[in-house]
Motif scaffolding. Structure first.
Motif, mmCIF file in Angstrom:
data_model
loop_
_atom_site.group_PDB
_atom_site.id
_atom_site.type_symbol
_atom_site.label_atom_id
_atom_site.label_comp_id
_atom_site.label_asym_id
_atom_site.label_seq_id
_atom_site.Cartn_x
_atom_site.Cartn_y
_atom_site.Cartn_z
ATOM 1 N N THR A 409 99.362 31.090 35.984
ATOM 2 C CA THR A 409 100.196 31.802 36.947
ATOM 3 C C THR A 409 100.943 32.944 36.277
ATOM 4 O O THR A 409 101.512 32.787 35.201
ATOM 5 N N LEU A 421 112.088 31.942 53.616
ATOM 6 C CA LEU A 421 110.756 31.376 53.420
ATOM 7 C C LEU A 421 109.676 32.304 53.953
ATOM 8 O O LEU A 421 108.651 32.546 53.305
ATOM 9 N N GLU A 422 109.931 32.852 55.160
ATOM 10 C CA GLU A 422 108.941 33.731 55.770
ATOM 11 C C GLU A 422 108.559 34.872 54.845
ATOM 12 O O GLU A 422 107.386 35.168 54.641
ATOM 13 N N LEU A 425 106.487 33.639 51.921
ATOM 14 C CA LEU A 425 105.095 33.344 52.286
ATOM 15 C C LEU A 425 104.303 34.635 52.447
ATOM 16 O O LEU A 425 103.167 34.747 51.988
ATOM 17 N N ARG A 426 104.932 35.619 53.111
ATOM 18 C CA ARG A 426 104.237 36.877 53.340
ATOM 19 C C ARG A 426 103.928 37.550 52.000
ATOM 20 O O ARG A 426 102.835 38.041 51.769
ATOM 21 N N VAL A 428 103.813 36.219 48.869
ATOM 22 C CA VAL A 428 102.883 35.526 47.978
ATOM 23 C C VAL A 428 101.449 35.705 48.471
ATOM 24 O O VAL A 428 100.516 35.834 47.675
ATOM 25 N N SER A 429 101.287 35.779 49.801
ATOM 26 C CA SER A 429 99.949 35.996 50.350
ATOM 27 C C SER A 429 99.432 37.377 49.963
ATOM 28 O O SER A 429 98.255 37.550 49.634
ATOM 29 N N ALA A 438 99.790 33.745 41.589
ATOM 30 C CA ALA A 438 101.172 33.589 42.001
ATOM 31 C C ALA A 438 101.415 32.217 42.607
ATOM 32 O O ALA A 438 100.503 31.569 43.113
ATOM 33 N N GLU A 439 102.663 31.792 42.535
ATOM 34 C CA GLU A 439 103.055 30.524 43.139
ATOM 35 C C GLU A 439 104.373 30.694 43.854
ATOM 36 O O GLU A 439 105.086 31.674 43.647
ATOM 37 N N LEU A 441 107.686 27.854 45.328
ATOM 38 C CA LEU A 441 108.113 26.460 45.466
ATOM 39 C C LEU A 441 107.942 26.040 46.912
ATOM 40 O O LEU A 441 108.165 26.821 47.836
ATOM 41 N N TYR A 442 107.554 24.745 47.090
ATOM 42 C CA TYR A 442 107.314 24.270 48.443
ATOM 43 C C TYR A 442 108.592 23.796 49.118
ATOM 44 O O TYR A 442 108.655 22.700 49.680
ATOM 45 N N LYS A 443 109.597 24.636 49.057
ATOM 46 C CA LYS A 443 110.860 24.294 49.682
ATOM 47 C C LYS A 443 111.288 25.449 50.550
ATOM 48 O O LYS A 443 111.073 26.621 50.200
ATOM 49 N N LYS A 444 111.897 25.139 51.677
ATOM 50 C CA LYS A 444 112.325 26.204 52.582
ATOM 51 C C LYS A 444 113.464 26.994 51.960
ATOM 52 O O LYS A 444 113.497 28.226 52.048
ATOM 53 N N TYR A 454 111.617 26.349 36.861
ATOM 54 C CA TYR A 454 110.186 26.092 37.056
ATOM 55 C C TYR A 454 109.350 27.081 36.250
ATOM 56 O O TYR A 454 108.357 26.727 35.619
#
Lengths: 509, 486
Positions: A409, A421-422, A425-426, A428-429, A438-439, A441-444, A454
């Motif tokens: 990564t 979060l939105e 997500l946008r 990182v995509s 890229a990564e 964290l799976y937290k809101k 991390y």
């Protein structure tokens, strides 16, 4: 229930009895009898379906590879595969099991170490014991007369594993073989060149490659007066010379194997010799050895081999060693074995070999065993013993305290405040679509500190931090995890900037 | 000898009898009995040591990979692995066999397809059937509570292989899984993003990802009136809707499985529906479904999922499909399956799915089965069905008449080469040493080849190449090199 417990105890005791007999190397019939008793007892216990035992182990002699061990493994395979490819080898793969008949009769005494599959009403199968017999089967099956191929895969042997010494029941082999009728010793020399290239590139220390020839050994035994029937067993005694002294080997040959002391002495005169091409020349002049046709053939080929090895620039790494005997079951000509050298404790001492890491030789008769018409395809090849190399490389990395990353990564997408979060997500995509690793964290609503931590743990060099104010301004913070330097980058320039930073040879992140 | 021949004939006949019974799906006891008879007969034949039969075949359902097939395989794995790495996954490996107890009780009816190893006096072992159960065992064994890992390895199933259809007994699986307790649906969405990235990069045609949720299915069956005991079997009927018509499925449910026709009709109203997030919204308003707690949970999560999929830019590839049932043994939440779409024959027709190439879902209860204290580690993941993809890529390459490189030899030590060394000045290299000049030469070739690929199919027509030299020998050698290179 008491009945069952008693039965289980009997099974346990019988299992120990069987193990004990195997250790004492009792006769095969006796062992078989006791195993049959054990199986009967187990059958009485009945099937174990549905009973959820918490078996949290891998089978005996096998292991998982953790991400860290996989990283080491990948590095080692990279070196080996690029060497094979550099020499123009193709790659093949074969199934993990073969028809039992394919493996039968190829491994001599070691046949008892083969894993069989249960007869479930279909074909009888066994797990492959090496990659050489499947190769011979492949050649015969496809009617190939020449190929240069490598094959990296796991093989299976029901050994008594000494796992602290890196002996497993499931382990990798890296094989390279040249099959075909060619002019003498050129492919054989290339195999040795490959072995040296790989061992040098791996940087696991100094090594030595011992070379011998089966025909020389056979000829030598003949002129020393070893009875034909004792050839194999004397061979395995002689092979121990790299670990024990000549006295011990002689005692074993005379005391245990019934060899006449005079014959043993004559063998001793030969097998304690090792050297370069000059030893080959010397033996070619040996009054007795030169009378033996086989030995002459072997010596003649070794002479040619040494010429080629000199042209290949590796003659200084090769030692003609008359004590090299190896498992000679299917070898017919030159044989070789590479050992790592330990730096001597005292100056002036010779370096001590600490075990072989690669080996091989010529085996001209194996493919013919598979061909209905007995057509021969001469083969020569080598096998790298990677499990030992994995341990060495792992130890070396630990000693250097080098941090081995288990992921690649490049960027973590982080947020500085809640409810972002939105945007994460946008973004990182977008990075993924641009091919950036890229990564997130799976937290809101993760805490910034946790996200930075991390990165540190995983060795991620860059982090992009989305913040409310920055969003309004149309910028993102790009931070180097190591230096903690931060810059504001315009959103539309971000991908470009990350690519620029991650493409440089020494990441200046 | 005649005795032996007669015995061998008996063994052959008995073997056929066993196969026949299996095909007719006779009872397990009957099959067991006949197999025992077969084994007894074989035992009478005695061991076969030393008898050199010329068995030149791989075991049934397995195959070698030739260099050409390995080149295809390497290309496909490259795409898949770089995608997994791009998403930050670590990689692990596990042994090819597990303790038999580890695999016991995990695969339901499919347990009979597991390869066992012979009891040779030690532990009882079986070849792994998938990569998910070994993963759960690995997590429990190492007491891990979260990890993102991929694993590419072969698995083993004693299926009835239909090898022309790419069904093997030994085949590769590429698994990616995220284990850990996280905020809902984020890892699930990433799994779908990964699936889409891989299938797009492989360029094997258009595809569609169907999504459903076990809780929605269970809730739906409950409100339609399916008895609990029939859930699984009705599930597998519904799952066939991607291959057969609703009429056939209904007949099976009513005719073979004893479902009340009214219940079947009610199921039919639901399962023939598929759509985007609007279908989720619609069902959330459904008067009956919204009464069912499980279904509500599933629908709620799917709504969140679709939001994330939109942010990931892949919502147009996802279809919420109520007929997706899949082997539901260990799935507990969202489930998905990717199918390749065939271009419709007539305009206006919907594309036809031609079989799944990837699948996965959420399975929160599996690791807990391995933990002595039953501690749960929620997991979600996906598996790429590469064997089908290998065939498709192989066919595609043949169709484009591309030759697959099977070696990466950069220099042919040949007569031609030595005659061209003197011309090396044309490539800008002044060195007469073979290896370095070869490398530079090849990289220039690569650039030219890439350019010419875009222009026309044949490299030989490339104007740029012919510019290089009017000398025929020189040109021929370069053309020959290109043939080998491509």
């Amino acid at each position: 229930m008491a009945e069952r417990a008693a039965l289980e105890e009997l099974v346990r005791l019988q299992g120990e009895r069987v193990r004990g007999l195997k250790q004492q190397k009792a006769s095969a019939e006796q062992i078989e009898e006791e195993v049959a008793k054990l199986l009967k007892l187990k059958a009485q216990l009945g099937p174990d379906e549905g009973k959820q035992k918490f078996v949290l182990k891998t089978p005996k002699g096998t292991r998982d590879y953790s991400p860290r061990q996989m990283a080491v493994r990948e590095k080692v395979f990279d070196v080996i595969v690029s060497c094979f490819k550099r020499h123009g080898a193709e790659v093949i793969d074969t199934p993990v099991f073969e028809l039992k008949e394919t493996l039968t009769g190829k491994y001599g005494e070691d046949s008892k170490l083969i894993y069989d599959l249960k007869d479930q009403g279909g074909e009888l199968l066994s797990l492959r014991y090496d990659l050489t017999v499947p190769f011979a089967r492949y050649l015969a099956m496809n009617k190939l007369t020449n190929i240069k191929r490598y094959h990296i895969a796991k093989v299976y042997r029901r050994d008594n594993p000494a796992m602290t010494r890196g002996r497993y029941r499931e382990f990798y082999q890296c094989d390279f073989d040249i099959a075909g009728q060619f002019d003498p010793m050129i492919p054989d020399a290339e195999c040795l060149k490959i072995m040296c290239e790989i061992l040098s590139s791996l940087q696991i220390g100094d090594f030595l490659v011992k070379v011998n020839d089966r025909r020389i050994l056979d000829g030598m035994f003949a002129i020393c007066g070893v009875p034909d029937s004792k050839f194999r067993t004397i061979c395995s005694s002689v092979d121990k010379l790299d670990k024990v002294s000549w006295e011990e080997v002689k005692n074993e040959m005379v005391g245990e194997k019934g060899l006449a002391p005079k014959v043993a002495d004559r063998i001793g005169d030969y097998v304690q010799q090792h050297g370069g091409v000059s030893l080959v020349e010397q033996l070619l002049q040996d009054p007795e050895l030169s009378q033996n046709k086989q030995a002459l053939e072997g010596l003649g080929d070794l002479k040619i081999l040494f010429e080629y090895l000199t042209l290949f620039g590796i003659a200084d790494k090769i030692s003609f060693d008359l004590s090299l005997a190896r498992g000679l079951d299917y070898y017919t000509g030159v044989i070789y074995e590479a050992v790592l050298l330990q730096t001597p404790v005292r100056a002036g001492e010779e370096p001590l070999g600490v075990g072989s890491v690669a080996a091989g030789g010529r085996y001209d008769g194996l493919v013919g065993m598979f061909d209905p018409k007995g057509r021969k395809v001469p083969c020569v090849g080598l096998s790298i013993g990677v499990e030992r190399i994995f341990s060495i490389v792992e130890q070396r990395l630990e000693a250097l305290e080098e941090k081995v990353r288990t992921t690649e990564t490049q960027v973590l997408v982080a947020s500085a405040q809640k409810k972002l979060l939105e945007e994460r997500l946008r973004l990182v995509s977008e990075l993924w679509d641009a091919g950036i690793k890229a990564e997130l964290l799976y937290k809101k609503n993760p805490k910034l500190l946790n996200q930075l931590q991390y990165c540190e743990e995983a060795g991620i060099p860059l982090v992009v931090i989305i913040g409310e104010q920055e969003l309004k301004d149309g910028v993102i913070k790009l931070r180097s995890v190591a230096s903690r330097e931060e810059v504001d980058v315009r959103r539309e320039d971000l991908v470009e900037e990350i690519k620029r930073r991650t493409s440089q040879p020494f990441c200046i992140c």
